[in-house]
Each structure stands twice: as structure tokens, then as C-alpha cells.
Scaffold this motif. Sequence first.
Motif, PDB file in Angstrom:
ATOM      1  N   VAL A  71       0.864  -1.096  -0.087  1.00 57.24           N
ATOM      2  CA  VAL A  71       0.020  -0.084  -0.042  1.00 57.24           C
ATOM      3  C   VAL A  71       0.888   1.149   0.193  1.00 57.24           C
ATOM      4  O   VAL A  71       0.659   2.031  -0.846  1.00 57.24           O
ATOM      5  CB  VAL A  71      -1.015  -0.055   1.241  1.00 57.24           C
ATOM      6  CG1 VAL A  71      -1.752   1.380   1.384  1.00 57.24           C
ATOM      7  CG2 VAL A  71      -1.993  -1.161   1.256  1.00 57.24           C
ATOM      8  N   CYS A 132      -7.774   6.540   2.532  1.00 56.69           N
ATOM      9  CA  CYS A 132      -8.241   5.289   2.722  1.00 56.69           C
ATOM     10  C   CYS A 132      -7.493   4.654   4.245  1.00 56.69           C
ATOM     11  O   CYS A 132      -8.022   3.679   4.763  1.00 56.69           O
ATOM     12  CB  CYS A 132      -8.178   4.315   1.451  1.00 56.69           C
ATOM     13  SG  CYS A 132      -9.403   4.860   0.286  1.00 56.69           S
ATOM     14  N   GLU A 133      -6.288   4.791   3.691  1.00 54.52           N
ATOM     15  CA  GLU A 133      -5.302   4.181   4.945  1.00 54.52           C
ATOM     16  C   GLU A 133      -5.230   5.134   6.333  1.00 54.52           C
ATOM     17  O   GLU A 133      -4.151   4.885   7.053  1.00 54.52           O
ATOM     18  CB  GLU A 133      -4.202   4.021   4.353  1.00 54.52           C
ATOM     19  CG  GLU A 133      -4.174   2.975   3.309  1.00 54.52           C
ATOM     20  CD  GLU A 133      -4.359   1.416   3.900  1.00 54.52           C
ATOM     21  OE1 GLU A 133      -4.052   1.287   4.780  1.00 54.52           O
ATOM     22  OE2 GLU A 133      -5.171   0.844   3.286  1.00 54.52           O
ATOM     23  N   GLN A 134      -6.038   5.941   6.368  1.00 52.18           N
ATOM     24  CA  GLN A 134      -6.025   7.025   7.455  1.00 52.18           C
ATOM     25  C   GLN A 134      -5.775   6.337   8.665  1.00 52.18           C
ATOM     26  O   GLN A 134      -5.051   6.977   9.911  1.00 52.18           O
ATOM     27  CB  GLN A 134      -6.995   8.078   7.641  1.00 52.18           C
ATOM     28  CG  GLN A 134      -8.489   7.470   7.589  1.00 52.18           C
ATOM     29  CD  GLN A 134      -9.639   8.650   7.634  1.00 52.18           C
ATOM     30  OE1 GLN A 134      -9.520   8.970   8.639  1.00 52.18           O
ATOM     31  NE2 GLN A 134     -10.346   8.764   6.502  1.00 52.18           N
ATOM     32  N   VAL A 136      -4.075   4.208   9.735  1.00 51.18           N
ATOM     33  CA  VAL A 136      -2.968   3.662  10.343  1.00 51.18           C
ATOM     34  C   VAL A 136      -2.043   4.910  10.752  1.00 51.18           C
ATOM     35  O   VAL A 136      -1.087   4.655  11.287  1.00 51.18           O
ATOM     36  CB  VAL A 136      -2.070   2.944   8.893  1.00 51.18           C
ATOM     37  CG1 VAL A 136      -0.644   2.441   9.408  1.00 51.18           C
ATOM     38  CG2 VAL A 136      -2.948   1.677   8.496  1.00 51.18           C
TER      39      VAL A 136
END
Length: 276
Positions: A71, A132-134, A136
Motif C-alpha cells: 500500500v 483510505c489508510e488514515q 494507520v
Amino acid sequence: MLNLSGRFIALILLISLVQLLLKFLPLPNMVLFNNVVLNSEVVAETILVSSALIAFALWIYATVPYGFRSVFGRIFMGVMLFLGFESVGELLFLISHFTSSIEVEALLHVIGGFLFVAGYLPLYASLLMLLCEQRVLTRKPIESANVFASVIFVGTLGLVWAYFVLFASRFLSGAFNFYAVLAYTLYVVFDVVALMLITPLVTADFRHGVLQVCIRELMVAVAVYAAADIFLNFSLLFGGKVWFMKTLATVMYTIAYIFLAKPSIAVARIERMTIV
């Protein structure tokens, strides 16, 4: 890390000072081959291109170890491609100063302008993946209210630009070229969309960590770049008559490229230390 930050700040101040001095204390024109004139503007653009190419090279160095299937590898690849398109576009604009053929100069500007626009597409992909990966990166999910506020606030800038162009061109039609105004407006639209995606990330409450700090610095750098692009297009809209806007944009571009380069060094260290 503190010493590295201090060095970057000192480098930014030095480059900004040099570019401002080139504006207020211009170098004497030097005629090169084919009657090409080397002046202070060309020197300032050379500094800008060098900063962009260095940032691009550093992100290649930082991205490849992550791989393009992970990602964050894809996120960093988007940033790398963005810098690649922008730096090559800047280089083509610089090369156009060294040609005496109007046709070749026009072709270089067309290709460079296309690369400037195309570079936003991988950047948008990276920003969307970051949103979308916020989970983390941030302590808590980005609230929908923040996204709503950023769209309204930043979108207003785009509406102000559109209204200004329509209003000004109505009364100053002789000073405006339709296709030029269309191109400048297109660039500003791309900048406004980028700012819409960046604002929720910049204002979010990030976790403590080297990767999180790098991502936040990266977002701030892109925001500075977008602001510089808007200033430049505002200046070009008036044929460069608002010279201080163009000078400010050049300095901000260089600062943005240096800020874009800084996180790549930390990202590369994270991968090589196998922390992530």
C-alpha cells in the motif's frame, strides 16, 4: 533528525535568498550559442529544475525498496511519478530558453504543460489511498465535517478564481488570450482539487511515529506546491506584469521541492532499518 531538519531549513533560506537577489540584483545578460541569452531568470529556473530533479531522484531511492505492490509502496510511487512529471516539465521549459526556433519552443511548452497536468493524476491516486489508510496514520478517523469544511473552503477559492477571470476578462478583454486563460484555469482547478484532498489530512490528528511525520510533511509540501502554482498562474494571467507573484511562486516552488525531498530520506531509512 534535528540536525537534518536544521540543514534543510538553512538550505531553503539560502536558495530563497539567492533567487530573490537574482530578481532585485539581476545578472548581466550573457549571449550563448545561437544568440541565446543567459540571464538571472534562467539561473533561477535552473535552481528550480535542480531542486525538482533531486526530489524526484530521492523519491525513487525511497520508493523502490517498498515495492509497488504494498500500500505505502503505491502511495510513494504516486508521489514519485508526480515529481517525475513535474521535474521533466520544468526541464523542458528550461530547455526552451536555449532554442532559437519558435516552433521548437512552442512544442517544448506544449509537452511540458501536458506533463504538468498529467502529474496530478498519480498524485490524486496517492492522496485517495492515504485517505483510505488514515487509520494507520491518525489517532482517530478523519471526521466527515472536516472533509465537508475543506471542500467548501477550498472550493470557494476555485469559485473566486472563476468569477475573477470572467469579471476581469469582460473589462480587460484586450489583455487576455482565451486559450491562455483556459490553460491557467485548468491548472488552478487541478491545484484546488489537490488542496481539497490534502486539507483533511493536514488538519488530522496524526499518531506519533517517523512514518506519520513523513506523511504529514509530504502533505504540507504538496500544499505549498499547489499554492505556488496558483500564484504563478495568477501572474501569468496578466502576462507577468505582477512580477512579485511570479518571484514568490518561484521561491515557493523551490521550497516545496525541498520539503518534498526531505521526507523521502526518512522513508528510505525506515525501510532499510526494517521498522515498517
